[in-house]
Design a protein around this motif. Structure first.
Motif, PDB file in Angstrom:
ATOM      1  N   TRP A 258       6.268  40.597  80.147  1.00  0.00           N
ATOM      2  CA  TRP A 258       5.633  39.286  80.039  1.00  0.00           C
ATOM      3  C   TRP A 258       6.480  38.235  80.747  1.00  0.00           C
ATOM      4  N   ILE A 259       5.807  37.343  81.457  1.00  0.00           N
ATOM      5  CA  ILE A 259       6.476  36.202  82.078  1.00  0.00           C
ATOM      6  C   ILE A 259       6.399  35.018  81.123  1.00  0.00           C
ATOM      7  N   PHE A 260       7.500  34.290  80.994  1.00  0.00           N
ATOM      8  CA  PHE A 260       7.527  33.047  80.226  1.00  0.00           C
ATOM      9  C   PHE A 260       7.814  31.902  81.186  1.00  0.00           C
ATOM     10  N   LEU A 261       6.824  31.031  81.399  1.00  0.00           N
ATOM     11  CA  LEU A 261       7.019  29.835  82.204  1.00  0.00           C
ATOM     12  C   LEU A 261       7.118  28.660  81.245  1.00  0.00           C
ATOM     13  N   VAL A 262       8.303  28.041  81.183  1.00  0.00           N
ATOM     14  CA  VAL A 262       8.598  27.083  80.126  1.00  0.00           C
ATOM     15  C   VAL A 262       9.193  25.808  80.715  1.00  0.00           C
ATOM     16  N   ALA A 263       8.779  24.667  80.180  1.00  0.00           N
ATOM     17  CA  ALA A 263       9.383  23.391  80.557  1.00  0.00           C
ATOM     18  C   ALA A 263      10.863  23.416  80.182  1.00  0.00           C
ATOM     19  N   SER A 264      11.726  23.276  81.169  1.00  0.00           N
ATOM     20  CA  SER A 264      13.149  23.518  80.918  1.00  0.00           C
ATOM     21  C   SER A 264      14.064  22.464  81.516  1.00  0.00           C
ATOM     22  N   LYS A 265      13.506  21.387  82.073  1.00  0.00           N
ATOM     23  CA  LYS A 265      14.348  20.322  82.609  1.00  0.00           C
ATOM     24  C   LYS A 265      14.951  19.516  81.455  1.00  0.00           C
ATOM     25  N   PRO A 266      16.097  18.875  81.670  1.00  0.00           N
ATOM     26  CA  PRO A 266      16.710  18.076  80.603  1.00  0.00           C
ATOM     27  C   PRO A 266      15.758  17.030  80.017  1.00  0.00           C
ATOM     28  N   GLU A 267      14.943  16.402  80.867  1.00  0.00           N
ATOM     29  CA  GLU A 267      14.029  15.379  80.362  1.00  0.00           C
ATOM     30  C   GLU A 267      12.903  15.952  79.508  1.00  0.00           C
ATOM     31  N   ASP A 268      12.717  17.272  79.539  1.00  0.00           N
ATOM     32  CA  ASP A 268      11.707  17.918  78.695  1.00  0.00           C
ATOM     33  C   ASP A 268      12.219  18.180  77.294  1.00  0.00           C
ATOM     34  N   GLY A 269      13.515  17.942  77.060  1.00  0.00           N
ATOM     35  CA  GLY A 269      14.103  18.269  75.770  1.00  0.00           C
ATOM     36  C   GLY A 269      14.317  19.772  75.647  1.00  0.00           C
ATOM     37  N   GLY A 270      14.688  20.215  74.453  1.00  0.00           N
ATOM     38  CA  GLY A 270      14.968  21.634  74.267  1.00  0.00           C
ATOM     39  C   GLY A 270      13.961  22.376  73.418  1.00  0.00           C
ATOM     40  N   GLY A 271      12.972  21.656  72.855  1.00  0.00           N
ATOM     41  CA  GLY A 271      12.041  22.280  71.925  1.00  0.00           C
ATOM     42  C   GLY A 271      11.182  23.355  72.546  1.00  0.00           C
ATOM     43  N   HIS A 272      10.711  23.128  73.766  1.00  0.00           N
ATOM     44  CA  HIS A 272       9.892  24.128  74.451  1.00  0.00           C
ATOM     45  C   HIS A 272      10.671  25.432  74.592  1.00  0.00           C
ATOM     46  N   MET A 273      11.910  25.310  75.041  1.00  0.00           N
ATOM     47  CA  MET A 273      12.724  26.512  75.262  1.00  0.00           C
ATOM     48  C   MET A 273      13.061  27.201  73.950  1.00  0.00           C
ATOM     49  N   MET A 274      13.400  26.456  72.932  1.00  0.00           N
ATOM     50  CA  MET A 274      13.836  27.071  71.683  1.00  0.00           C
ATOM     51  C   MET A 274      12.713  27.865  71.029  1.00  0.00           C
ATOM     52  N   ARG A 275      11.498  27.319  71.010  1.00  0.00           N
ATOM     53  CA  ARG A 275      10.414  28.067  70.381  1.00  0.00           C
ATOM     54  C   ARG A 275       9.980  29.235  71.262  1.00  0.00           C
ATOM     55  N   SER A 276      10.074  29.092  72.579  1.00  0.00           N
ATOM     56  CA  SER A 276       9.740  30.206  73.470  1.00  0.00           C
ATOM     57  C   SER A 276      10.756  31.335  73.321  1.00  0.00           C
ATOM     58  N   ILE A 277      12.023  30.987  73.189  1.00  0.00           N
ATOM     59  CA  ILE A 277      13.064  31.998  72.987  1.00  0.00           C
ATOM     60  C   ILE A 277      12.831  32.731  71.672  1.00  0.00           C
TER      61      ILE A 277
ATOM     62  N   ILE B 294       1.207  36.185  81.239  1.00  0.00           N
ATOM     63  CA  ILE B 294       2.097  35.040  81.384  1.00  0.00           C
ATOM     64  C   ILE B 294       1.913  34.103  80.200  1.00  0.00           C
ATOM     65  N   PHE B 295       3.029  33.656  79.650  1.00  0.00           N
ATOM     66  CA  PHE B 295       3.060  32.734  78.519  1.00  0.00           C
ATOM     67  C   PHE B 295       3.531  31.385  79.048  1.00  0.00           C
ATOM     68  N   VAL B 296       2.761  30.322  78.790  1.00  0.00           N
ATOM     69  CA  VAL B 296       3.075  29.004  79.335  1.00  0.00           C
ATOM     70  C   VAL B 296       3.310  28.014  78.199  1.00  0.00           C
ATOM     71  N   ASP B 297       4.486  27.418  78.188  1.00  0.00           N
ATOM     72  CA  ASP B 297       4.795  26.335  77.262  1.00  0.00           C
ATOM     73  C   ASP B 297       5.270  25.148  78.100  1.00  0.00           C
ATOM     74  N   ASP B 298       4.315  24.462  78.682  1.00  0.00           N
ATOM     75  CA  ASP B 298       4.617  23.385  79.622  1.00  0.00           C
ATOM     76  C   ASP B 298       3.357  22.534  79.774  1.00  0.00           C
ATOM     77  N   TYR B 299       3.502  21.221  79.651  1.00  0.00           N
ATOM     78  CA  TYR B 299       2.343  20.343  79.782  1.00  0.00           C
ATOM     79  C   TYR B 299       2.096  19.910  81.217  1.00  0.00           C
ATOM     80  N   ASN B 300       3.072  20.115  82.082  1.00  0.00           N
ATOM     81  CA  ASN B 300       2.959  19.628  83.459  1.00  0.00           C
ATOM     82  C   ASN B 300       2.304  20.663  84.367  1.00  0.00           C
ATOM     83  N   VAL B 301       1.215  21.248  83.888  1.00  0.00           N
ATOM     84  CA  VAL B 301       0.483  22.234  84.676  1.00  0.00           C
ATOM     85  C   VAL B 301      -1.000  21.877  84.640  1.00  0.00           C
TER      86      VAL B 301
END
Length: 284
Positions: free
Chosen positions: A1-20, A76-83
């Motif tokens: 599975w691919i995980f495409l996740v919002a990961s820039k500093p301005e996105d905060g860490g919540g997207h990455m933490m729940r995806s992990i 593919i799993f997407v946790d990102d609003y900028n799509v």
């Protein structure tokens, strides 16, 4: 599975933490490959230590895998609003099944799996989708599955401040100043990332406070910190669900628009006191 996740500093860490958290469980069954923003290098070592492979993309609209074969992908799993919906459909056609995090109620009908962990009830009701709605499907680290019941304390001696890895709104310093003004004399533990833009300035001021402070940088989850404090003041993302899972009393500060509905729901059921920093000037 691919995980495409919002990961820039301005996105905060919540997207990455729940995806992990989700990826850790899925890794028992499938390989997991993370695709991150160019500014997401902070997460590289953390992901590799957990057994995931990682690459970075230059163009979000048409990224192509370099370390994995498209034909080997299950989805593919997407946790990102900028799509855009156009990109989501393209990725589904290219990589198979499409799963998304839906903190809002605007998910396109062609999505195969919809996870809405922050909603008590959801308007998403597409019959051909698999919908996982409500806090039952909150993606927390496996440690929280122990279902430990914590009794409320009569006196607050230790407080945890948790406003994310980057805390771009500098809620940590504002809260420290408030606690100092009201005369708190216990211990304040601060969970924050080493790359937080205000961290250096915060450290310079710690000796000015009347209470003792402890700074925890780049912690691999907040489970132990949450477990060993009396009270939490923090943001309204994943960390809110984590402290709720342990029954911790808290004040929640909404620092991003996607946190509001979840935070309101938590306040309505008596799980936290809410401060909406997007509407209120969160200062001392």
């Amino acid at each position: 599975w691919i995980f495409l996740v919002a990961s820039k500093p301005e996105d905060g860490g919540g997207h990455m933490m729940r995806s992990i958290a989700l990826a850790r469980t899925m890794l028992d069954y499938n390989d997991i490959h993370f695709v991150l923003d160019q500014k997401g290098e902070y997460w590289l070592s953390r992901l590799e230590d957990k057994g995931f492979t990682v690459e970075f993309f230059n163009e979000r609209d048409d990224f192509k895998l370099t370390l994995r074969d498209d034909n080997d992908c299950l989805g593919i799993f997407v946790d990102d609003y900028n799509v855009t919906n156009k990109n989501l459909l393209k990725w589904k056609q290219r990589y198979g099944k499409l799963a998304v995090i839906a903190d809002f109620e605007d998910t396109p009908e062609f999505v195969d799996f919809v996870i809405s962990p922050s909603l008590a009830k959801s308007a998403l009701d597409y019959k051909h989708q698999i919908n996982m709605n409500g806090p039952t499907f909150a993606m927390l680290s496996p440690e929280y599955s122990n279902n430990i019941n914590i009794n409320e304390c009569d006196e607050i001696n230790t407080i945890l401040l948790s406003f994310g890895f980057f805390d771009s709104k500098n809620c940590t310093e504002s809260t420290l100043n408030i606690l100092n003004k009201i005369g708190f004399h216990g211990v304040v533990k601060i969970a924050i990332g080493s790359q937080a833009i205000h961290l250096s300035n915060i450290k310079k001021k710690l000796s000015n406070y009347i209470f003792k402070t402890e700074v925890f940088e780049n912690t691999d989850g907040l489970y132990e910190l949450n477990l060993n404090v009396d009270f939490v003041i923090g943001a309204g993302g994943v960390s809110l669900l984590e402290r709720m899972a342990l029954g911790k009393s808290s004040v929640t500060v909404v620092t991003a628009y996607n946190q509001l509905k979840q935070s309101q729901w938590a306040e309505n059921i008596g799980a936290t006191l809410l401060v909406d920093a997007s509407k209120e000037n969160f200062q001392e």
